[in-house]
Every structure is written in structure tokens, then in C-alpha cells.
Design a protein around this motif. Structure first.
Motif, short mmCIF file in Angstrom:
data_model
loop_
_atom_site.label_atom_id
_atom_site.label_comp_id
_atom_site.label_asym_id
_atom_site.label_seq_id
_atom_site.Cartn_x
_atom_site.Cartn_y
_atom_site.Cartn_z
N VAL A 180 0.80 -1.03 0.00
CA VAL A 180 -0.02 -0.20 -0.07
C VAL A 180 1.01 1.36 0.06
O VAL A 180 0.66 2.35 -0.64
CB VAL A 180 -0.87 0.12 1.12
CG1 VAL A 180 -1.64 1.18 1.25
CG2 VAL A 180 -1.95 -0.90 1.14
N LEU A 184 1.29 1.23 -4.37
CA LEU A 184 -0.10 1.83 -4.68
C LEU A 184 -0.25 3.15 -4.57
O LEU A 184 -0.63 3.92 -5.20
CB LEU A 184 -1.14 1.03 -4.05
CG LEU A 184 -1.45 -0.61 -4.59
CD1 LEU A 184 -2.49 -1.31 -3.69
CD2 LEU A 184 -1.59 -0.62 -6.01
N PRO A 186 -2.13 5.08 -2.75
CA PRO A 186 -3.58 5.52 -2.84
C PRO A 186 -3.76 7.09 -2.74
O PRO A 186 -3.23 7.70 -1.92
CB PRO A 186 -4.62 4.87 -2.01
CG PRO A 186 -3.66 4.24 -1.07
CD PRO A 186 -2.35 4.15 -1.55
N THR A 190 -10.24 7.95 -2.81
CA THR A 190 -10.07 6.94 -3.78
C THR A 190 -10.66 5.67 -2.77
O THR A 190 -11.00 5.69 -1.60
CB THR A 190 -8.97 6.43 -4.50
OG1 THR A 190 -8.00 6.40 -3.23
CG2 THR A 190 -8.63 7.56 -5.40
N ILE A 192 -9.97 1.42 -2.05
CA ILE A 192 -9.03 0.53 -2.09
C ILE A 192 -9.60 -0.82 -1.58
O ILE A 192 -10.47 -0.84 -0.59
CB ILE A 192 -7.84 0.55 -1.27
CG1 ILE A 192 -6.76 -0.39 -1.53
CG2 ILE A 192 -7.88 0.94 0.28
CD1 ILE A 192 -5.24 -0.18 -1.02
N ALA A 208 -3.63 1.21 4.70
CA ALA A 208 -4.48 2.06 4.02
C ALA A 208 -5.16 3.03 4.77
O ALA A 208 -5.49 4.11 4.46
CB ALA A 208 -5.52 0.99 3.28
N THR A 211 -3.68 6.44 5.16
CA THR A 211 -3.71 7.26 3.99
C THR A 211 -5.13 7.94 3.97
O THR A 211 -5.93 7.60 4.89
CB THR A 211 -3.72 6.48 2.69
OG1 THR A 211 -4.82 5.71 2.53
CG2 THR A 211 -2.40 5.63 3.00
N VAL A 213 -7.56 7.54 1.64
CA VAL A 213 -8.56 6.92 0.81
C VAL A 213 -9.92 7.07 1.41
O VAL A 213 -10.25 7.31 2.88
CB VAL A 213 -8.58 5.33 0.59
CG1 VAL A 213 -6.91 5.18 -0.04
CG2 VAL A 213 -8.29 4.74 2.19
N ASP A 259 -10.48 1.54 -7.14
CA ASP A 259 -9.25 2.44 -7.67
C ASP A 259 -7.90 1.45 -7.59
O ASP A 259 -7.01 1.72 -8.23
CB ASP A 259 -9.00 3.67 -7.22
CG ASP A 259 -10.33 4.62 -7.41
OD1 ASP A 259 -10.56 4.88 -8.66
OD2 ASP A 259 -11.12 4.86 -6.50
N TYR A 260 -7.99 0.92 -6.42
CA TYR A 260 -6.70 0.18 -5.82
C TYR A 260 -7.17 -1.22 -5.15
O TYR A 260 -8.33 -1.18 -4.77
CB TYR A 260 -5.88 0.82 -4.98
CG TYR A 260 -5.61 2.22 -5.04
CD1 TYR A 260 -4.52 2.43 -6.17
CD2 TYR A 260 -6.44 3.39 -4.92
CE1 TYR A 260 -3.96 3.81 -6.33
CE2 TYR A 260 -6.00 4.70 -5.28
CZ TYR A 260 -4.79 4.86 -6.13
OH TYR A 260 -4.41 6.12 -6.47
#
Length: 369
Positions: A180, A184, A186, A190, A192, A208, A211, A213, A259-260
Motif C-alpha cells: 500500500v 499503490l 492511494p 479513492t 481500495i 490503508a 492514508t 482513501v 481504484d486500488y
């Protein structure tokens, strides 16, 4: 002079481990002798036992070691006796990818870590009764009271570090998190999706969460794992049993797609569903590894919208950079690795392997007396 240690030897595929006395070499110039305090058990160890990974046997596995340095080779400069260390994969340090800062994609990764059983020069680190025993697994073979580790796979940690709590960082956890954070990366707002809520997948979930996301989707067929994923940051845990997985993911995103994605299952139908659920410019990182020879059918035209499928090894990590960063996140309470760990005594290694196989333990960690 070689000295006696206790090691869990895997005599053959589909056999239990046998704790035996074997002889371990003294460290060579680039090697570190480590007395193990703990070591994680990883799916790759299970894969060798099942015969999916052609590591030569009899041999000593284990590649998430944590312990204290007892001696170092003449050329070692990054650690000294008495230091606490975590052990990870090794690499050559001289190929193009190593020089570019991608040791996980070392030209010689497979030989040095997974299928060689010996040092790069062909010599063995372990013997039993005068006969060679395959070792040097991920540059360490930490299913033993002591390990010879390549310096490139050694990360020094603080003197007050809880080694048993950090051992899993050496492979599975840095793989999920690194996928991640390193690959990726992100973008804000987005979606994931993580397929497979084992230790690697849940490490990806925890990364994740760090982040920006908007949605973290986790897919599995074991409800207890999905419940845990929700406590770790998953916003949309999905039990995919008896579902059209691709359609569910498309519906979740109003037809746009994800998206991911991170696949930590190695399950070909799941991988196929993940690809079909990708949004334009979507990226799927493949972490789980099915047996050699398995393929996924793709419509080339579907991929022309910028969709990408990326193979990942060890989260594209440089251990001496990512592992300390994860340790700091653990200390801050932002990466709750402890929720994944189940402790076992080293003598109960076969129980730990069984628990990993049947899913009753996400991340077994062996403790040495």
C-alpha cells in the motif's frame, strides 16, 4: 568452529517439523550470528511444507526472526554483539535493482531466499551428523535457537524493543503494508479493496487506514476475520461466499470500479474478479502466490483503459527503512500489530503451523525459552 543449536528441521514435504540438534557455522564476513527470541510463522513456510515452493529438503525454514546479536563477521558494520535485531529477506546488493533501492526485486532473490538452501557461493550454513542441511532460508532460517543472517537482511531496533511483538515485521506484515505505502500509494478520496483478511491482507488494511482513501473494502469468506478487519479500519467488510464478487464491487462504487486492490489470496477466480472490478486507471497488486503455472484470462481491450496488474515481492521494501517506520507507528498506536499475533512455544511449532493452516491463528509467533 560449528556449534550445536536446536532447530526445527522439515524432513520432507507434507511432513511435520522435527526439533533436532544441528551444527551451525561461525559467521562469515557478511554474516551476523543471532540468538533468537522469537520468530513469526508465515504462509511461505506453510507453502514449502505443502510442496508448493521447491525449497530443497531436509531443511530449516523460518524468515521472521527476532533476537540478539551474539557475534558478527569481520565485514559487518551496522550491528554489534548485544544489539537487538529483526531479520528479513536478503539480497545481493550489486544487481541493478538493488542499486536502484529495490532489494525485494533483487536479480537473485529466488536463489538467495526461496529455493537455494545455501549461501550464494553454494556453501551450507547447517549440518547434521556431518551431512548438509538446507538453510539460509530468506538469508536466515530462523526456526532455530540461533540463525546466521546476512547483514543486508538485519535491522537494528532499540534496546527496549519487545522482540516477540515485532518479529512478524520481517516478512508478511511489511509485505502488506509496503504494498500500500510503497507501491499503490492511494490518492485521496479513492477506494481500495483488499482480498484476503489474513495477516498480509490486514497489514494492508492498517496501512490503508494511514492514508486518505475514502473507502477500505475487505473481502473474505471468514466472518471473524472480517469483524477484525472492521476494527482495524475496513469501512466495507464483505463476506463474498455465494456472491457475484465483481458485481458487488461495481455496485458499491456506482459502477465506476475500485481504484486500488491488493490480492493476498493467490486464488485465481478471486484475482479474476478483482481485475474485472477495477476502475479505469485502477491498479491491482498481486501479493498472494498460487502454485506455479496458474493463469488468469484477460480481455486486452478491458486493460486499455489504463488498468494495471502489478506483481509484488516483500512490499518493495528496504527493510532498514520500512521496518523502523512501522515500529514507530506501532509505538504511536496507529498500527495495532498485536491484534494479529498468537504466541506459541518453539517446541509446539507443528501446532503453530496447523493453526495458521486452519485459520485459527492469523500470525503465529514462536517464542524461544
Amino acid at each position: 568452529m560449528p556449534h550445536d543449536i536446536s532447530a526445527a528441521v522439515l524432513p520432507d514435504y507434507d511432513r511435520p517439523f522435527e526439533v533436532r540438534t544441528v551444527q551451525l557455522d561461525d559467521p562469515r564476513p557478511n554474516e551476523v550470528l543471532v540468538k533468537l527470541v522469537a520468530t513469526g510463522v508465515c504462509g511461505t513456510d506453510l507453502g514449502v511444507q505443502a510442496g508448493h515452493t521447491p525449497f530443497p529438503l531436509p531443511g530449516v525454514l523460518g524468515h521472521e526472526g527476532a533476537g540478539v546479536v551474539e557475534a558478527v563477521g569481520a565485514g559487518v558494520s551496522t550491528v554489534k554483539p548485544g544489539d537487538k535485531v529483526l531479520l528479513s529477506f536478503t539480497s545481493c546488493g550489486v544487481c541493478r535493482n538493488c542499486k536502484l533501492g529495490h532489494p525485494a526485486f533483487c536479480q537473485y532473490f529466488l536463489t538467495l531466499n526461496l529455493i537455494g538452501g545455501r549461501r550464494a557461493d553454494g556453501s551450507y550454513t547447517l549440518h547434521e551428523g556431518g551431512e548438509p542441511v538446507n538453510g539460509h532460508f530468506f538469508g536466515q532460517s530462523s526456526f532455530a535457537t540461533h540463525a546466521l543472517a546476512d547483514e543486508r537482511g538485519v535491522t537494528r531496533v532499540s534496546d527496549d524493543a519487545d522482540l516477540a511483538a515485532l518479529a512478524p515485521l520481517g516478512c508478511g506484515i511489511q509485505t502488506g503494508a509496503g504494498t500500500v505505502l510503497n507501491i499503490l500509494k492511494p490518492a485521496p478520496g479513492t477506494t481500495i479493496a483488499v482480498f484476503g483478511a489474513g495477516a498480509v491482507g490486514l497489514a494492508a488494511v492498517m496501512a490503508a487506514r494511514l492514508t486518505s482513501v475514502e473507502r477500505i473494502v475487505v473481502v473474505d469468506i471468514v466472518q471473524s476475520r472480517l469483524d477484525l478487519a472492521a476494527t482495524l479500519g475496513a469501512t466495507h467488510p464483505i463476506n463474498s461466499r455465494d456472491l457475484d464478487l465483481t458485481q458487488v464491487l461495481l455496485d458499491l462504487t456506482d459502477g465506476w470500479g475500485i481504484d486500488y486492490a491488493v490480492d493476498a489470496t493467490g486464488n485465481v477466480p478471486v484475482i479474476h474478479s478483482a481485475i474485472l472490478a477495477l476502475a479505469p486507471l485502477g491498479e491491482l497488486a498481486l501479493v498472494g502466490a498460487p502454485p506455479v503455472g496458474h493463469t488468469v484470462d484477460l480481455d486486452v481491450n478491458f486493460m486499455l483503459s489504463g488498468r494495471r496488474v502489478i506483481g509484488v515481492t516483500e512490499g518493495d521494501s528496504t527493510p532498514q527503512l520500512l521496518i523502523p517506520a512501522l515500529i514507530e507507528l506501532i509505538a504511536q498506536g496507529r498500527f495495532p500489530l498485536d491484534k494479529l499475533i498468537t504466541p506459541f512455544d518453539f517446541s509446539n511449532i507443528n501446532d503453530a503451523m496447523s493453526a495458521l493452516k486452519d485459520g485459527s491463528a492469523l500470525k503465529p509467533v514462536l517464542h524461544f525459552a
